[in-house]
Design a protein around this motif. Structure first.
Motif, PDB file in Angstrom:
ATOM      1  N   PHE A   1       0.836  -1.209   0.000  1.00  7.99           N
ATOM      2  CA  PHE A   1       0.000   0.000   0.000  1.00  7.99           C
ATOM      3  C   PHE A   1       0.868   1.255   0.000  1.00  7.99           C
ATOM      4  O   PHE A   1       0.626   2.196  -0.780  1.00  7.99           O
ATOM      5  CB  PHE A   1      -0.918  -0.012   1.224  1.00  7.99           C
ATOM      6  N   LEU A   2       1.892   1.281   0.861  1.00 10.91           N
ATOM      7  CA  LEU A   2       2.778   2.444   0.935  1.00 10.91           C
ATOM      8  C   LEU A   2       3.528   2.650  -0.385  1.00 10.91           C
ATOM      9  O   LEU A   2       3.685   3.778  -0.857  1.00 10.91           O
ATOM     10  CB  LEU A   2       3.777   2.267   2.078  1.00 10.91           C
ATOM     11  N   ILE A   3       3.998   1.560  -0.971  1.00  4.12           N
ATOM     12  CA  ILE A   3       4.720   1.659  -2.238  1.00  4.12           C
ATOM     13  C   ILE A   3       3.815   2.220  -3.331  1.00  4.12           C
ATOM     14  O   ILE A   3       4.209   3.112  -4.095  1.00  4.12           O
ATOM     15  CB  ILE A   3       5.268   0.271  -2.656  1.00  4.12           C
ATOM     16  N   TYR A   4       2.594   1.700  -3.400  1.00  2.00           N
ATOM     17  CA  TYR A   4       1.660   2.135  -4.443  1.00  2.00           C
ATOM     18  C   TYR A   4       1.315   3.614  -4.293  1.00  2.00           C
ATOM     19  O   TYR A   4       1.298   4.370  -5.273  1.00  2.00           O
ATOM     20  CB  TYR A   4       0.394   1.278  -4.379  1.00  2.00           C
ATOM     21  N   ILE A   5       1.044   4.025  -3.052  1.00  9.13           N
ATOM     22  CA  ILE A   5       0.663   5.420  -2.799  1.00  9.13           C
ATOM     23  C   ILE A   5       1.814   6.377  -3.104  1.00  9.13           C
ATOM     24  O   ILE A   5       1.648   7.413  -3.773  1.00  9.13           O
ATOM     25  CB  ILE A   5       0.199   5.600  -1.334  1.00  9.13           C
ATOM     26  N   LEU A   6       3.001   6.052  -2.621  1.00 11.86           N
ATOM     27  CA  LEU A   6       4.148   6.948  -2.767  1.00 11.86           C
ATOM     28  C   LEU A   6       4.704   6.950  -4.201  1.00 11.86           C
ATOM     29  O   LEU A   6       5.297   7.945  -4.626  1.00 11.86           O
ATOM     30  CB  LEU A   6       5.252   6.554  -1.783  1.00 11.86           C
ATOM     31  N   ALA A   7       4.527   5.856  -4.906  1.00 10.76           N
ATOM     32  CA  ALA A   7       5.069   5.778  -6.275  1.00 10.76           C
ATOM     33  C   ALA A   7       4.127   6.388  -7.312  1.00 10.76           C
ATOM     34  O   ALA A   7       4.533   6.650  -8.443  1.00 10.76           O
ATOM     35  CB  ALA A   7       5.368   4.319  -6.647  1.00 10.76           C
ATOM     36  N   TRP A   8       2.867   6.614  -6.920  1.00 12.24           N
ATOM     37  CA  TRP A   8       1.878   7.121  -7.874  1.00 12.24           C
ATOM     38  C   TRP A   8       2.079   8.616  -8.122  1.00 12.24           C
ATOM     39  O   TRP A   8       2.080   9.428  -7.217  1.00 12.24           O
ATOM     40  CB  TRP A   8       0.469   6.877  -7.358  1.00 12.24           C
ATOM     41  N   LYS A   9       2.290   8.984  -9.369  1.00 11.05           N
ATOM     42  CA  LYS A   9       2.389  10.378  -9.780  1.00 11.05           C
ATOM     43  C   LYS A   9       1.973  10.449 -11.243  1.00 11.05           C
ATOM     44  O   LYS A   9       2.778  10.325 -12.149  1.00 11.05           O
ATOM     45  CB  LYS A   9       3.818  10.908  -9.601  1.00 11.05           C
ATOM     46  N   LYS A  10       0.662  10.596 -11.433  1.00 13.45           N
ATOM     47  CA  LYS A  10       0.093  10.512 -12.783  1.00 13.45           C
ATOM     48  C   LYS A  10       0.481   9.187 -13.435  1.00 13.45           C
ATOM     49  O   LYS A  10       0.891   9.135 -14.597  1.00 13.45           O
ATOM     50  CB  LYS A  10       0.556  11.691 -13.644  1.00 13.45           C
ATOM     51  N   GLY A  11       0.368   8.131 -12.668  1.00 15.90           N
ATOM     52  CA  GLY A  11       0.805   6.820 -13.126  1.00 15.90           C
ATOM     53  C   GLY A  11       2.061   6.394 -12.377  1.00 15.90           C
ATOM     54  O   GLY A  11       2.592   7.137 -11.545  1.00 15.90           O
ATOM     55  N   ILE A  12       2.512   5.187 -12.641  1.00 15.99           N
ATOM     56  CA  ILE A  12       3.699   4.652 -11.967  1.00 15.99           C
ATOM     57  C   ILE A  12       4.734   4.272 -13.026  1.00 15.99           C
ATOM     58  O   ILE A  12       4.475   3.437 -13.887  1.00 15.99           O
ATOM     59  CB  ILE A  12       3.350   3.416 -11.108  1.00 15.99           C
ATOM     60  N   THR A  13       5.904   4.904 -12.958  1.00 15.27           N
ATOM     61  CA  THR A  13       6.986   4.564 -13.871  1.00 15.27           C
ATOM     62  C   THR A  13       7.858   3.484 -13.242  1.00 15.27           C
ATOM     63  O   THR A  13       7.966   3.403 -12.010  1.00 15.27           O
ATOM     64  CB  THR A  13       7.855   5.797 -14.192  1.00 15.27           C
ATOM     65  N   PRO A  14       8.508   2.626 -14.053  1.00 19.69           N
ATOM     66  CA  PRO A  14       9.334   1.549 -13.503  1.00 19.69           C
ATOM     67  C   PRO A  14      10.421   2.033 -12.550  1.00 19.69           C
ATOM     68  O   PRO A  14      10.609   1.461 -11.478  1.00 19.69           O
ATOM     69  CB  PRO A  14       9.935   0.906 -14.755  1.00 19.69           C
ATOM     70  N   VAL A  15      11.143   3.108 -12.931  1.00 18.48           N
ATOM     71  CA  VAL A  15      12.247   3.590 -12.097  1.00 18.48           C
ATOM     72  C   VAL A  15      11.713   4.140 -10.781  1.00 18.48           C
ATOM     73  O   VAL A  15      12.283   3.886  -9.708  1.00 18.48           O
ATOM     74  CB  VAL A  15      13.066   4.667 -12.841  1.00 18.48           C
ATOM     75  N   ARG A  16      10.601   4.892 -10.831  1.00 13.73           N
ATOM     76  CA  ARG A  16      10.011   5.453  -9.607  1.00 13.73           C
ATOM     77  C   ARG A  16       9.557   4.330  -8.675  1.00 13.73           C
ATOM     78  O   ARG A  16       9.739   4.399  -7.451  1.00 13.73           O
ATOM     79  CB  ARG A  16       8.833   6.355  -9.972  1.00 13.73           C
ATOM     80  N   LEU A  17       8.985   3.276  -9.243  1.00  4.94           N
ATOM     81  CA  LEU A  17       8.534   2.137  -8.443  1.00  4.94           C
ATOM     82  C   LEU A  17       9.709   1.491  -7.714  1.00  4.94           C
ATOM     83  O   LEU A  17       9.623   1.189  -6.516  1.00  4.94           O
ATOM     84  CB  LEU A  17       7.839   1.113  -9.342  1.00  4.94           C
ATOM     85  N   ILE A  18      10.812   1.294  -8.412  1.00  6.31           N
ATOM     86  CA  ILE A  18      11.995   0.667  -7.816  1.00  6.31           C
ATOM     87  C   ILE A  18      12.563   1.548  -6.710  1.00  6.31           C
ATOM     88  O   ILE A  18      12.892   1.077  -5.613  1.00  6.31           O
ATOM     89  CB  ILE A  18      13.064   0.401  -8.889  1.00  6.31           C
ATOM     90  N   LEU A  19      12.683   2.853  -6.976  1.00  2.98           N
ATOM     91  CA  LEU A  19      13.269   3.760  -5.988  1.00  2.98           C
ATOM     92  C   LEU A  19      12.414   3.846  -4.722  1.00  2.98           C
ATOM     93  O   LEU A  19      12.943   3.826  -3.599  1.00  2.98           O
ATOM     94  CB  LEU A  19      13.459   5.151  -6.602  1.00  2.98           C
ATOM     95  N   VAL A  20      11.098   3.950  -4.897  1.00  2.00           N
ATOM     96  CA  VAL A  20      10.209   3.986  -3.730  1.00  2.00           C
ATOM     97  C   VAL A  20      10.288   2.668  -2.973  1.00  2.00           C
ATOM     98  O   VAL A  20      10.339   2.645  -1.738  1.00  2.00           O
ATOM     99  CB  VAL A  20       8.759   4.286  -4.162  1.00  2.00           C
ATOM    100  N   GLY A  21      10.319   1.562  -3.716  1.00  2.00           N
ATOM    101  CA  GLY A  21      10.422   0.250  -3.083  1.00  2.00           C
ATOM    102  C   GLY A  21      11.689   0.097  -2.267  1.00  2.00           C
ATOM    103  O   GLY A  21      11.668  -0.436  -1.153  1.00  2.00           O
ATOM    104  N   ILE A  22      12.804   0.568  -2.796  1.00  2.00           N
ATOM    105  CA  ILE A  22      14.069   0.505  -2.060  1.00  2.00           C
ATOM    106  C   ILE A  22      13.984   1.352  -0.797  1.00  2.00           C
ATOM    107  O   ILE A  22      14.482   0.966   0.270  1.00  2.00           O
ATOM    108  CB  ILE A  22      15.233   0.964  -2.965  1.00  2.00           C
ATOM    109  N   GLY A  23      13.329   2.525  -0.895  1.00  2.00           N
ATOM    110  CA  GLY A  23      13.154   3.379   0.277  1.00  2.00           C
ATOM    111  C   GLY A  23      12.291   2.713   1.346  1.00  2.00           C
ATOM    112  O   GLY A  23      12.620   2.747   2.540  1.00  2.00           O
TER     113      GLY A  23
END
Length: 336
Positions: free
Chosen positions: A139-161
């Motif tokens: 849930f946290l990853i999905y919420i924080l990674a969402w910014k007009k959609g989810i890009t692969p790099v943003r998803l990975i960076l948020v996930g690592i965080g």
């Protein structure tokens, strides 16, 4: 059926034979060596009490758990990669495993107080706590990674965080444990198959037997989602509903596996990629092939961890990380 359409099933058959061969080889190896003849004798009930104790109480449950966890994490990774359309997605890298591990350690810390004193009921309850932790992380990853959609790099960076945040929280609770539990928690979180009895097998088996067939049934929706949301909607697919169901299946599989196997990263990344190279991108065959590849990889990793530095043991998660980290870096460099 054409030769091309038979290929995936031939490959799956080869993988099953490889798993069976590695299974019997792993039964032979260990601190106490048992010859293949004695293994067969013991399996049919004609072996010595010592061999029966080693095989039935220690090696067999551990190896069965390795197969279940390997299949579960691999399928979880395959779903994440399909839903996110991101070849770098993996429950270990994205922090889902860390969330599940955090929930399990919290459960042990507040309700048990000792990793060695888990009762029968606790063993069956742990996967549910792991599911809650994994869902929170997702849930946290999905919420924080969402910014007009989810890009692969943003998803990975948020996930690592998120992974790092849960890791820090885990350290806080580990520091409050007594030294013995601290060491055991550290080894478990590194990815150690520490549940070496049949109770842990029974606690994990229902999750895999129920969720894996549902995932294979839902595989056709992963194929449609890969065409893009607009095309999938035009084909009559309820995109968000199916995406949520698939994400829940991925998170539930990862949580159940982490509850017994600890934080095993990279397996959910590597296994689907290997399967994709073997049978192609069609998820009806990709998912079962990923399960077989994951089971084989973790069985091999567990065998190496038990035997390379005898009498010491390397946590299986470290073996998988040593094999999977270079492949992750290779994929990361290929990603635009």
């Amino acid at each position: 059926m054409t030769k091309q359409s038979k290929k995936p099933y031939i490959i799956m058959g080869i993988l099953i034979l490889a798993i069976i061969g590695m299974f019997f080889l792993s039964l032979n190896l260990g601190l106490i060596r048992i010859s293949p003849v004695d293994v067969l004798r013991t399996l049919v009930g004609a072996g010595t009490e010592k061999d029966a104790l080693v095989l039935f109480q220690f090696r067999l449950p551990r190896m069965v758990i390795a197969l279940l966890i390997g299949a579960g994490l691999a399928v979880s990774g395959a779903i994440l990669q399909g839903v996110s359309q991101n070849g770098l997605a993996d429950p270990g890298i994205l922090g889902i495993n860390a969330g599940a591990g955090f929930a399990v350690v919290m459960f042990i810390f507040f309700f048990q107080g000792s990793l060695t004193g888990l009762g029968t009921i606790s063993i069956f309850v742990m996967p549910f706590f792991a599911l809650l932790g994994a869902c929170l992380a997702a849930f946290l990853i999905y919420i924080l990674a969402w910014k007009k959609g989810i890009t692969p790099v943003r998803l990975i960076l948020v996930g690592i965080g998120i992974n790092a945040a849960f890791g820090a929280a885990l350290i806080v609770f580990q520091l409050k444990m007594n030294p013995r539990d601290f060491m055991q928690a550290t080894i478990w979180l590194a990815g150690s198959i520490w549940g070496t009895n049949w109770k842990f097998v029974l606690a994990t088996l229902p999750w895999i037997l129920i969720l894996l067939p549902i995932t294979i049934y839902k595989a056709r929706f992963l194929n449609v989602l890969n065409l893009g949301d607009q095309v999938a909607t035009n084909l009559g697919t309820r995109v968000e509903k199916e995406r949520r169901i698939l994400l829940f299946l991925s998170v539930a599989l990862a949580g159940a596996c982490v509850a017994v196997g600890g934080g095993i990263a990279f397996l959910g990344l590597v296994a689907p990629h290997i399967a994709r190279r073997l049978v192609g991108p069609r998820h009806q065959v990709l998912i079962p092939t990923s399960a077989l590849v994951g089971a084989l990889l973790l069985l091999v990793a567990d065998m190496l961890g038990r035997n390379v530095l005898q009498p010491s043991e390397i946590p299986v998660g470290l073996v998988v990380a040593m094999l999977g980290a270079p492949y992750f870096l290779y994929l990361l460099m290929k990603t635009p």
